[in-house]
Design an enzyme around this catalytic site. Structure first.
Site, PDB file in Angstrom:
ATOM      1  N   CYS A 152       0.827  -1.382  -0.102  1.00  0.00           N
ATOM      2  CA  CYS A 152       0.079  -0.004  -0.110  1.00  0.00           C
ATOM      3  C   CYS A 152       0.817   1.255   0.058  1.00  0.00           C
ATOM      4  O   CYS A 152       2.208   1.162   0.347  1.00  0.00           O
ATOM      5  CB  CYS A 152      -0.995   0.003   1.176  1.00  0.00           C
ATOM      6  SG  CYS A 152      -2.209  -1.308   1.356  1.00  0.00           S
ATOM      7  N   ARG A 206       5.035   0.026  -6.698  1.00  0.00           N
ATOM      8  CA  ARG A 206       5.059  -0.374  -5.359  1.00  0.00           C
ATOM      9  C   ARG A 206       4.081  -1.704  -5.581  1.00  0.00           C
ATOM     10  O   ARG A 206       4.124  -2.594  -4.865  1.00  0.00           O
ATOM     11  CB  ARG A 206       4.832   0.350  -4.405  1.00  0.00           C
ATOM     12  CG  ARG A 206       5.681   1.348  -3.935  1.00  0.00           C
ATOM     13  CD  ARG A 206       5.004   2.575  -3.067  1.00  0.00           C
ATOM     14  NE  ARG A 206       4.489   2.023  -1.847  1.00  0.00           N
ATOM     15  CZ  ARG A 206       5.496   2.323  -0.698  1.00  0.00           C
ATOM     16  NH1 ARG A 206       6.451   2.684  -0.803  1.00  0.00           N
ATOM     17  NH2 ARG A 206       4.861   1.835   0.681  1.00  0.00           N
ATOM     18  N   TRP A 229      -2.665  -2.581  -1.689  1.00  0.00           N
ATOM     19  CA  TRP A 229      -2.149  -3.885  -1.990  1.00  0.00           C
ATOM     20  C   TRP A 229      -2.794  -4.790  -0.890  1.00  0.00           C
ATOM     21  O   TRP A 229      -2.401  -4.771   0.326  1.00  0.00           O
ATOM     22  CB  TRP A 229      -0.786  -4.013  -1.886  1.00  0.00           C
ATOM     23  CG  TRP A 229       0.078  -5.351  -1.901  1.00  0.00           C
ATOM     24  CD1 TRP A 229       0.210  -6.082  -0.619  1.00  0.00           C
ATOM     25  CD2 TRP A 229       0.276  -5.979  -2.878  1.00  0.00           C
ATOM     26  NE1 TRP A 229       0.944  -7.175  -1.081  1.00  0.00           N
ATOM     27  CE2 TRP A 229       0.846  -7.341  -2.247  1.00  0.00           C
ATOM     28  CE3 TRP A 229       0.194  -6.084  -4.121  1.00  0.00           C
ATOM     29  CZ2 TRP A 229       1.277  -8.440  -3.272  1.00  0.00           C
ATOM     30  CZ3 TRP A 229       0.798  -7.159  -4.932  1.00  0.00           C
ATOM     31  CH2 TRP A 229       1.044  -8.197  -4.465  1.00  0.00           C
ATOM     32  N   ASN A 260      -1.475   2.811   5.573  1.00  0.00           N
ATOM     33  CA  ASN A 260      -0.732   1.610   5.123  1.00  0.00           C
ATOM     34  C   ASN A 260       0.003   0.809   6.347  1.00  0.00           C
ATOM     35  O   ASN A 260       0.312   1.575   7.221  1.00  0.00           O
ATOM     36  CB  ASN A 260       0.518   2.177   4.435  1.00  0.00           C
ATOM     37  CG  ASN A 260       1.517   1.334   4.076  1.00  0.00           C
ATOM     38  OD1 ASN A 260       1.456   0.178   3.809  1.00  0.00           O
ATOM     39  ND2 ASN A 260       2.948   1.923   3.761  1.00  0.00           N
ATOM     40  N   GLY A 261      -0.250  -0.379   6.383  1.00  0.00           N
ATOM     41  CA  GLY A 261       0.129  -1.168   7.741  1.00  0.00           C
ATOM     42  C   GLY A 261      -0.650  -2.175   7.950  1.00  0.00           C
ATOM     43  O   GLY A 261      -1.618  -2.504   7.196  1.00  0.00           O
ATOM     44  N   GLU A 296      18.415 -23.588  -2.771  1.00  0.00           N
ATOM     45  CA  GLU A 296      17.701 -22.505  -3.033  1.00  0.00           C
ATOM     46  C   GLU A 296      19.232 -21.364  -2.978  1.00  0.00           C
ATOM     47  O   GLU A 296      18.716 -20.634  -3.887  1.00  0.00           O
ATOM     48  CB  GLU A 296      16.767 -21.920  -1.745  1.00  0.00           C
ATOM     49  CG  GLU A 296      16.451 -20.301  -1.746  1.00  0.00           C
ATOM     50  CD  GLU A 296      15.349 -19.916  -2.868  1.00  0.00           C
ATOM     51  OE1 GLU A 296      15.075 -20.895  -3.570  1.00  0.00           O
ATOM     52  OE2 GLU A 296      15.281 -18.710  -3.147  1.00  0.00           O
ATOM     53  N   LYS A 352      19.282 -19.194  -6.568  1.00  0.00           N
ATOM     54  CA  LYS A 352      19.597 -17.856  -6.537  1.00  0.00           C
ATOM     55  C   LYS A 352      20.874 -17.289  -7.534  1.00  0.00           C
ATOM     56  O   LYS A 352      20.981 -16.619  -8.039  1.00  0.00           O
ATOM     57  CB  LYS A 352      19.782 -17.231  -5.147  1.00  0.00           C
ATOM     58  CG  LYS A 352      18.393 -17.208  -4.209  1.00  0.00           C
ATOM     59  CD  LYS A 352      17.568 -15.976  -4.909  1.00  0.00           C
ATOM     60  CE  LYS A 352      16.619 -16.660  -5.729  1.00  0.00           C
ATOM     61  NZ  LYS A 352      15.332 -17.304  -5.272  1.00  0.00           N
ATOM     62  N   GLU A 395      20.382 -18.191 -11.233  1.00  0.00           N
ATOM     63  CA  GLU A 395      19.529 -17.298 -11.774  1.00  0.00           C
ATOM     64  C   GLU A 395      19.916 -16.025 -12.231  1.00  0.00           C
ATOM     65  O   GLU A 395      19.620 -15.339 -13.111  1.00  0.00           O
ATOM     66  CB  GLU A 395      18.010 -17.561 -11.344  1.00  0.00           C
ATOM     67  CG  GLU A 395      17.872 -16.922  -9.982  1.00  0.00           C
ATOM     68  CD  GLU A 395      16.233 -17.128  -9.509  1.00  0.00           C
ATOM     69  OE1 GLU A 395      15.294 -17.135 -10.500  1.00  0.00           O
ATOM     70  OE2 GLU A 395      16.150 -17.411  -8.369  1.00  0.00           O
ATOM     71  N   HIS A 439      28.691 -39.662  -3.150  1.00  0.00           N
ATOM     72  CA  HIS A 439      28.044 -40.584  -4.214  1.00  0.00           C
ATOM     73  C   HIS A 439      28.093 -40.044  -5.845  1.00  0.00           C
ATOM     74  O   HIS A 439      27.269 -40.336  -6.604  1.00  0.00           O
ATOM     75  CB  HIS A 439      26.589 -40.741  -3.775  1.00  0.00           C
ATOM     76  CG  HIS A 439      26.294 -41.257  -2.356  1.00  0.00           C
ATOM     77  ND1 HIS A 439      26.691 -42.513  -2.359  1.00  0.00           N
ATOM     78  CD2 HIS A 439      26.088 -40.773  -1.204  1.00  0.00           C
ATOM     79  CE1 HIS A 439      26.707 -42.949  -0.815  1.00  0.00           C
ATOM     80  NE2 HIS A 439      26.404 -41.843  -0.526  1.00  0.00           N
ATOM     81  N   LYS A 443       8.581 -13.162 -13.874  1.00  0.00           N
ATOM     82  CA  LYS A 443       8.466 -13.180 -12.504  1.00  0.00           C
ATOM     83  C   LYS A 443       7.236 -14.151 -12.267  1.00  0.00           C
ATOM     84  O   LYS A 443       7.007 -14.684 -11.137  1.00  0.00           O
ATOM     85  CB  LYS A 443       8.083 -11.682 -12.212  1.00  0.00           C
ATOM     86  CG  LYS A 443       7.495 -11.549 -10.912  1.00  0.00           C
ATOM     87  CD  LYS A 443       8.748 -11.688  -9.933  1.00  0.00           C
ATOM     88  CE  LYS A 443       8.596 -11.847  -8.358  1.00  0.00           C
ATOM     89  NZ  LYS A 443       9.413 -12.501  -7.741  1.00  0.00           N
TER      90      LYS A 443
HETATM   91  C1  F6R Z   1      13.117 -18.113  -8.257  1.00  0.00           C
HETATM   92  C2  F6R Z   1      11.829 -17.841  -8.726  1.00  0.00           C
HETATM   93  C3  F6R Z   1      10.924 -18.983  -9.434  1.00  0.00           C
HETATM   94  C4  F6R Z   1       9.689 -18.984  -8.718  1.00  0.00           C
HETATM   95  C5  F6R Z   1       8.682 -20.071  -9.459  1.00  0.00           C
HETATM   96  C6  F6R Z   1       7.176 -20.247  -8.836  1.00  0.00           C
HETATM   97  O1  F6R Z   1      13.802 -16.879  -7.770  1.00  0.00           O
HETATM   98  O2  F6R Z   1      11.143 -16.723  -8.280  1.00  0.00           O
HETATM   99  O3  F6R Z   1      11.637 -20.184  -9.178  1.00  0.00           O
HETATM  100  O4  F6R Z   1       9.619 -19.214  -7.218  1.00  0.00           O
HETATM  101  O5  F6R Z   1       8.497 -19.496 -10.719  1.00  0.00           O
HETATM  102  O6  F6R Z   1       6.777 -19.004  -8.764  1.00  0.00           O
HETATM  103  P1  F6R Z   1       5.340 -18.770  -7.709  1.00  0.00           P
HETATM  104  O7  F6R Z   1       5.898 -18.734  -6.374  1.00  0.00           O
HETATM  105  O8  F6R Z   1       4.843 -17.263  -8.117  1.00  0.00           O
HETATM  106  O9  F6R Z   1       4.500 -19.889  -7.886  1.00  0.00           O
END
Ligand code: F6R
Length: 614
Positions: A2, A27, A72, A96-97, A487, A491, A494, A510, A609
């Site tokens: 928000c 935002r 939001w 906002n909050g 993870e 990170k 990517e 292994h 995204k």
């Molecule tokens: C990695 C990343 C992707 C998402 C994946 C699932 O940094 O962002 O691997 O985690 O595409 O996305 P959601 O969580 O939106 O289903």
């Protein structure tokens, strides 16, 4: 997330508010509204974009004072009724909050005769202000001035807020206040702006005053007066903003990803705010549509997710099995949807998806439901597709994530999984009140622990710089740290485009050991816990092949530095919670490595995204 804006000056307020809201669009939001005060309050709200709001405004709205909001959604669906400003007779408020005790306040206000129109937590603020100002729902004459009503209201609120308030009978006056939500005032020439961030008014003024927690400000006649929580006047410094608009959107951070990594100290807090009682060792998840009886008889949990959310799901498996004694499987959406799952007994499906729109996750959940499984979703986006197709929704409340690489959405998914596992464990009688109190006390400290890591990020940046030319990276961990290794590798690959693999530390021998050379950094997550000694053995195996070892270890661990090349430290916390802290370290490692290599951090090549296609 928000955003709020406010204007008090001599020009027509409506176009300025609209323009300010447009500057907050980055935002993320799902609805918006403004309220302008002339001889009365005129409010306009809509779902959709600011241009949609603009299109419903009549020509020439009169009034040189007004407030606005981009919403939001966190409480209640994204619709026009739930969007701000919220009104109680002649009082309008934007917020906002998160008001943590809003249900209790709402109940009392309903008892006092107030009628609620929205599902939001914010509406309680409007009615509380009215009740203090007029002495109750049918009060006609003022019992105090507006600032006193604001101060009395704020004393009743638990949670976080940045608010802006107008009152129909106080023309020319706006009151703003904050606690744990950003709020800044812009000082113009005979006009004052208020907003959640400076981008909203940067085209009008660069002279700003940052409002501090528990402060209240009165804005009128082109000037602003600040007061502390006890009503004492406060003298504030004006700062000149030198950033350009693009830098300001990122709050001065070079990338959204870095901003979002930093936001985790507050976003993880927002995830558990109002949902845990460390005094009683309980978790309150009212939005969960499953009876205690069903939780007791649950025979299996099936977690479905993709990418980073799938890694969070793996952490969930360890938690549900260890704490609640429920057998848990974790599948990627793309595999589950074309598989032949054996569904017998009482199976609960948990879909984890930041966006709530991932095509494979949605298809897999539809499949699971067609087998008769009850399903809940852990998501960040209110009103997303998954929320409309599921029995219960747990929102992570991380705020919009703009960087393609998931950061704050991952740690807030973890927090949600801890809460869920602990709730199930208590209901199934698998965890004592004492043990759950200890876990929740430690959970409450996690935001401060994250902040400590962020304050010390220079060490991580230096480590990233040292090994930024590596062609391969390995990440290893055991138990709960195994998904964190996955993870960490995800990170790094990517955003830095370095080939990276995550492994369960015991699996290296292994096969993967064959790949290690004296140029291969191996990140070993070696935090204290029941697998610590085993991790030390794995680290020695790696060192014996001359590889470089970067350990993620606890601050008080003096043993580890004997065996590794670099140590990245995290504060000591409850063994089960350390994965949250290690994740932040690995996010920073990936970020600074990508920065060193000059990569496109917020928009890595070939990635989107939200993956809404198969
Ligand atoms: C990695 C990343 C992707 C998402 C994946 C699932 O940094 O962002 O691997 O985690 O595409 O996305 P959601 O969580 O939106 O289903």
């Amino acid at each position: 997330m928000c955003g709020i804006v406010g204007y008090v000056g001599e020009k027509p307020a409506a176009p300025i508010l609209i323009d300010s809201l447009k500057k907050l669009e980055y935002r993320g939001y799902d609805s918006a509204g403004i309220c302008v005060l002339n001889d009365s309050l005129k409010t306009y709200k809509t779902t959709g974009k600011i241009v949609d709001l603009e299109s419903i405004l009549p020509q020439g709205i009169e009034g040189t004072i007004g407030i606005g909001h981009t919403r939001w959604a966190t409480h209640g669906k994204p619709n026009t009724v739930n969007s701000h400003p919220h009104l109680s007779r002649d009082i309008a408020v934007v917020h906002n909050g998160i008001i943590e005790n809003y249900l209790e306040l709402k109940e009392n206000l309903i008892g006092d005769g107030y009628i609620f129109k929205s599902e939001t937590d914010t509406e309680v603020i409007a009615h509380l202000l009215h009740s203090h100002l007029y002495g109750g729902s049918d009060g006609q004459s003022k019992k105090c001035d507006l600032i006193t009503a604001v101060q009395k209201t704020l004393r009743m609120l638990e949670g976080s807020y940045a608010i802006a308030v107008l009152c129909g009978s106080e023309p020319g006056l706006m009151i703003i206040a904050r606690k744990d939500s950003p709020l800044v005032v812009g000082i113009g020439d005979g006009e004052i702006f208020a907003a959640s961030d400076v981008t909203s008014f940067l085209q009008h003024t660069r002279n700003v005053v940052f409002v501090d927690d528990n402060e209240v400000a009165l804005i009128r006649n082109g000037s602003v007066e600040f007061f502390d929580a006890d009503g004492n006047p406060v003298t504030k410094e004006t700062t000149k903003i030198e950033w350009d608009i693009e830098a300001a959107e990122k709050a001065g951070y070079e990338h959204f990803m870095l901003k979002e990594i930093h936001e985790q100290a507050s976003s993880v807090h927002d995830t558990f705010a109002g949902k845990i009682s460390e005094m009683e060792g309980t978790v309150i998840l009212d939005e969960l549509n499953i009876s205690d009886e069903q939780i007791r008889h649950m025979s299996r949990i099936e977690i479905i997710a993709c990418g980073t959310s799938w890694n969070a799901g793996l952490v969930g498996k360890y938690l549900f099995e260890q704490l609640a004694g429920i057998h848990t499987d974790v599948d990627t959406g793309s595999e589950f949807r074309y598989g032949y799952p054996v569904v017998c007994g009482e199976v609960l499906t948990i879909a984890i998806t930041q966006s709530g729109e991932t095509a494979d996750t949605l298809a897999a959940v539809r499949g699971a439901r067609s087998y008769g499984c009850q399903a809940i979703a852990i998501t960040n986006v209110v009103g997303s597709t998954i929320t409309r197709e599921i029995d219960s929704v747990l929102y992570t409340r991380a705020g919009p994530e703009i960087g393609v690489a998931a950061t704050k959405s991952f740690t807030t998914q973890l927090i949600t999984l801890y809460m869920l596992a602990l709730k199930f464990a208590r209901i199934r009688g698998k965890m004592s009140a004492e043990d759950s109190k200890n876990l929740l006390v430690a959970l409450k400290k996690i935001p401060a622990d994250i902040q400590k890591i962020l304050n010390n990020k220079a060490v991580i940046q230096e480590c990233a710089r040292q090994f930024a030319d590596a062609e391969d990276y390995f990440f290893i961990g055991r138990h709960l740290n195994y998904p964190i290794a996955l993870e960490g590798a995800l990170k790094l690959k990517e955003i830095s485009y370095i080939h990276a693999e995550g492994y369960a530390a015991g699996e290296l021998k292994h096969g993967p050991l064959a790949l290690l050379t004296d140029k291969t950094p191996v990140v070993a997550i070696a935090t204290k816990g029941h697998t610590y000694d085993k991790m030390l053995s794995n680290i020695k195996e790696v060192k014996a092949r001359d590889a470089i070892v970067i350990a993620v270890a606890n601050k008080d661990d003096t043993e580890i530095e004997k065996y590794v090349d670099v140590v990245l430290r995290i504060p000591r916390t409850h063994e089960l919670l350390s994965p949250i802290l290690s994740s932040v370290v690995l996010q920073l490692l990936a970020y600074y490595t990508a920065l060193e290599r000059g990569c496109s951090i917020d928009k890595p090549r070939n990635l989107a995204k939200s993956v809404t296609v198969e």
